[in-house]
Design a protein around this motif. Structure first.
Motif, PDB file in Angstrom:
ATOM      1  N   TYR A 166       3.152  -0.645  10.912  1.00  0.00           N
ATOM      2  CA  TYR A 166       1.750  -0.896  10.600  1.00  0.00           C
ATOM      3  C   TYR A 166       0.980   0.406  10.576  1.00  0.00           C
ATOM      4  N   GLY A 167      -0.186   0.364   9.951  1.00  0.00           N
ATOM      5  CA  GLY A 167      -0.983   1.569   9.736  1.00  0.00           C
ATOM      6  C   GLY A 167      -0.718   2.122   8.347  1.00  0.00           C
ATOM      7  N   ILE A 168      -1.758   2.606   7.690  1.00  0.00           N
ATOM      8  CA  ILE A 168      -1.658   2.997   6.280  1.00  0.00           C
ATOM      9  C   ILE A 168      -0.635   4.104   6.069  1.00  0.00           C
ATOM     10  N   HIS A 169      -0.703   5.193   6.842  1.00  0.00           N
ATOM     11  CA  HIS A 169       0.203   6.322   6.615  1.00  0.00           C
ATOM     12  C   HIS A 169       1.656   5.941   6.876  1.00  0.00           C
ATOM     13  N   ALA A 170       1.899   5.214   7.961  1.00  0.00           N
ATOM     14  CA  ALA A 170       3.268   4.830   8.294  1.00  0.00           C
ATOM     15  C   ALA A 170       3.863   3.916   7.232  1.00  0.00           C
ATOM     16  N   VAL A 171       3.082   2.955   6.761  1.00  0.00           N
ATOM     17  CA  VAL A 171       3.602   1.993   5.786  1.00  0.00           C
ATOM     18  C   VAL A 171       3.797   2.639   4.418  1.00  0.00           C
ATOM     19  N   LEU A 172       2.826   3.417   3.960  1.00  0.00           N
ATOM     20  CA  LEU A 172       2.978   4.051   2.645  1.00  0.00           C
ATOM     21  C   LEU A 172       4.184   4.973   2.613  1.00  0.00           C
ATOM     22  N   ALA A 173       4.445   5.698   3.708  1.00  0.00           N
ATOM     23  CA  ALA A 173       5.609   6.576   3.751  1.00  0.00           C
ATOM     24  C   ALA A 173       6.903   5.775   3.722  1.00  0.00           C
ATOM     25  N   ALA A 174       6.937   4.658   4.430  1.00  0.00           N
ATOM     26  CA  ALA A 174       8.140   3.825   4.445  1.00  0.00           C
ATOM     27  C   ALA A 174       8.396   3.205   3.079  1.00  0.00           C
ATOM     28  N   LEU A 175       7.350   2.842   2.366  1.00  0.00           N
ATOM     29  CA  LEU A 175       7.509   2.202   1.059  1.00  0.00           C
ATOM     30  C   LEU A 175       8.172   3.119   0.034  1.00  0.00           C
ATOM     31  N   VAL A 176       8.005   4.421   0.168  1.00  0.00           N
ATOM     32  CA  VAL A 176       8.596   5.351  -0.806  1.00  0.00           C
ATOM     33  C   VAL A 176       9.885   5.986  -0.284  1.00  0.00           C
ATOM     34  N   ASN A 177      10.358   5.551   0.876  1.00  0.00           N
ATOM     35  CA  ASN A 177      11.603   6.067   1.422  1.00  0.00           C
ATOM     36  C   ASN A 177      12.771   5.279   0.819  1.00  0.00           C
ATOM     37  N   PRO A 236       2.574  -7.703  -2.449  1.00  0.00           N
ATOM     38  CA  PRO A 236       2.079  -7.968  -1.092  1.00  0.00           C
ATOM     39  C   PRO A 236       1.610  -9.405  -0.922  1.00  0.00           C
ATOM     40  N   GLU A 237       1.640  -9.839   0.323  1.00  0.00           N
ATOM     41  CA  GLU A 237       1.027 -11.105   0.693  1.00  0.00           C
ATOM     42  C   GLU A 237      -0.366 -10.795   1.250  1.00  0.00           C
ATOM     43  N   ILE A 238      -1.379 -11.389   0.685  1.00  0.00           N
ATOM     44  CA  ILE A 238      -2.745 -11.192   1.166  1.00  0.00           C
ATOM     45  C   ILE A 238      -3.002 -12.213   2.274  1.00  0.00           C
ATOM     46  N   VAL A 239      -3.299 -11.699   3.455  1.00  0.00           N
ATOM     47  CA  VAL A 239      -3.465 -12.569   4.621  1.00  0.00           C
ATOM     48  C   VAL A 239      -4.787 -12.256   5.313  1.00  0.00           C
ATOM     49  N   ALA A 240      -5.240 -13.198   6.096  1.00  0.00           N
ATOM     50  CA  ALA A 240      -6.439 -12.983   6.896  1.00  0.00           C
ATOM     51  C   ALA A 240      -6.136 -12.014   8.030  1.00  0.00           C
ATOM     52  N   ARG A 241      -7.122 -11.238   8.448  1.00  0.00           N
ATOM     53  CA  ARG A 241      -6.903 -10.226   9.488  1.00  0.00           C
ATOM     54  C   ARG A 241      -6.349 -10.847  10.762  1.00  0.00           C
ATOM     55  N   GLY A 242      -6.746 -12.049  11.085  1.00  0.00           N
ATOM     56  CA  GLY A 242      -6.269 -12.697  12.299  1.00  0.00           C
ATOM     57  C   GLY A 242      -4.781 -12.987  12.303  1.00  0.00           C
ATOM     58  N   ARG A 243      -4.134 -13.039  11.130  1.00  0.00           N
ATOM     59  CA  ARG A 243      -2.712 -13.323  11.054  1.00  0.00           C
ATOM     60  C   ARG A 243      -1.863 -12.197  11.635  1.00  0.00           C
ATOM     61  N   PHE A 244      -2.389 -10.975  11.665  1.00  0.00           N
ATOM     62  CA  PHE A 244      -1.596  -9.847  12.154  1.00  0.00           C
ATOM     63  C   PHE A 244      -1.230 -10.000  13.628  1.00  0.00           C
ATOM     64  N   ALA A 245      -2.013 -10.757  14.364  1.00  0.00           N
ATOM     65  CA  ALA A 245      -1.702 -10.983  15.774  1.00  0.00           C
ATOM     66  C   ALA A 245      -0.405 -11.756  15.947  1.00  0.00           C
ATOM     67  N   VAL A 298      -3.497  -1.038  16.096  1.00  0.00           N
ATOM     68  CA  VAL A 298      -4.482  -0.608  15.095  1.00  0.00           C
ATOM     69  C   VAL A 298      -3.779  -0.608  13.740  1.00  0.00           C
ATOM     70  N   HIS A 299      -3.796  -1.740  13.080  1.00  0.00           N
ATOM     71  CA  HIS A 299      -2.959  -1.923  11.885  1.00  0.00           C
ATOM     72  C   HIS A 299      -3.650  -1.545  10.583  1.00  0.00           C
ATOM     73  N   GLN A 300      -4.971  -1.411  10.583  1.00  0.00           N
ATOM     74  CA  GLN A 300      -5.726  -1.028   9.382  1.00  0.00           C
ATOM     75  C   GLN A 300      -5.531  -2.012   8.219  1.00  0.00           C
ATOM     76  N   GLY A 301      -5.187  -3.248   8.564  1.00  0.00           N
ATOM     77  CA  GLY A 301      -5.051  -4.276   7.528  1.00  0.00           C
ATOM     78  C   GLY A 301      -3.779  -4.181   6.720  1.00  0.00           C
ATOM     79  N   ILE A 302      -2.713  -3.581   7.273  1.00  0.00           N
ATOM     80  CA  ILE A 302      -1.463  -3.448   6.526  1.00  0.00           C
ATOM     81  C   ILE A 302      -0.279  -3.473   7.493  1.00  0.00           C
ATOM     82  N   ALA A 303       0.783  -4.181   7.121  1.00  0.00           N
ATOM     83  CA  ALA A 303       2.007  -4.237   7.914  1.00  0.00           C
ATOM     84  C   ALA A 303       3.189  -4.435   6.980  1.00  0.00           C
TER      85      ALA A 303
END
Length: 280
Positions: free
Chosen positions: A45-56, A84-93, A101-106
């Motif tokens: 989770y987190g924008i930088h971590a996820v974007l880097a993983a997506l291009v690995n 992507p699946e668009i989900v409500a912020r509460g679903r991340f729990a 601190v997921h920044q709306g991405i996982a």
């Protein structure tokens, strides 16, 4: 202090892009495990971590969750291969640890194959010499993540930790690494002392960082490859680890400060080595 040895490391050009993931908490039941390692895939989770993983290319990405706001902010930056699946912020729990601190991405992604220590010790250097960090029972995932980030910034070749007394590679560690987990090999070994023996046999000069050492790192680092050894904040280097070091060194810290957080110490030490490289 032991007398400096002269070694000529064998040059073997071998590229490396694999790293290992541990088994974190927060799994969604029924999600597949990584077939190459037998370990469960963590949610990153987190924008930088996820974007880097997506291009690995070493990762197999399975699920991508976004909030509507994050999807809009990242429009054009996400690969088309994984809608992507668009989900409500509460679903991340449901999938992440409390307070993440997921920044709306996982992202659910399989761990890549585990790296081999021999391969990373012989990988092409980023500068005039190779630098590999060995962590002796550094257990905080945020510290290990921050050290990964510094290693990426200063061109270190890999980080070596033990199977036990080291954090699993979780979403929290990946978030602290801010994408560096995808570019810096994280090697797990059963025995750190034996791993240091292996580094010494490969031609690395093993420098243990200790606050009360007599010599400064800047004056003790030789021109060859470096294995930089850092201990835990509480007990420092263990006896067997210290005995495997060719020299013990310290950073130029005033007495009143006593010591730095291990991730800060790693960053300063890597900067000192990088500055020495630039001046050569």
């Amino acid at each position: 202090m032991s007398k400096m040895k002269t070694r000529k490391p064998q040059e073997r050009q071998k590229s490396w892009r694999h790293r290992r993931q541990g088994q974190p908490a927060g799994q969604v039941p029924g999600d597949a495990a990584g077939t190459d390692t037998g370990l469960r895939a963590p949610w990153l989770y987190g924008i930088h971590a996820v974007l880097a993983a997506l291009v690995n290319p070493a990762r197999r990405c399975r699920k991508l969750w976004l909030t509507q706001e994050t999807a809009a902010a990242l429009a054009g930056r996400l690969p088309a291969e994984l809608p992507p699946e668009i989900v409500a912020r509460g679903r991340f729990a449901e999938i992440l640890p409390p307070g993440a601190v997921h920044q709306g991405i996982a992202l659910l992604a399989d761990p890549p194959p585990a790296p081999d220590l021999a391969d990373v010790l012989q990988a092409p250097p980023a500068a005039r010499r190779r630098v590999v960090l060995f962590l002796d029972q550094v257990t905080d995932p945020h510290n290990v993540g921050a050290i990964l980030r510094s290693a990426a910034a200063f061109g270190a070749g890999a980080i070596v930790v033990t199977e036990r007394h080291a954090p699993e590679v979780s979403g929290a560690l990946a978030k602290a690494a801010s994408g560096a987990l995808e570019t810096v090999p994280l090697v797990r070994v059963t025995n750190l002392a034996r791993a240091l023996d292996q580094a010494g046999a490969a031609g690395y000069w093993r420098l243990g960082l200790e606050a009360r050492a007599e010599r400064l790192l800047a004056g003790a680092a030789p021109a060859g490859d470096i294995a930089l050894v850092l201990g835990s904040e509480g007990s420092g280097l263990r006896r067997l680890t210290r005995e495997r070091c060719d020299d013990l060194v310290r950073l130029p810290i005033v007495a009143e400060a006593e010591s730095l957080n291990v991730s800060n110490a790693a960053a300063v030490a890597l900067y000192e080595l990088a500055r020495d490289d630039a001046a050569a």
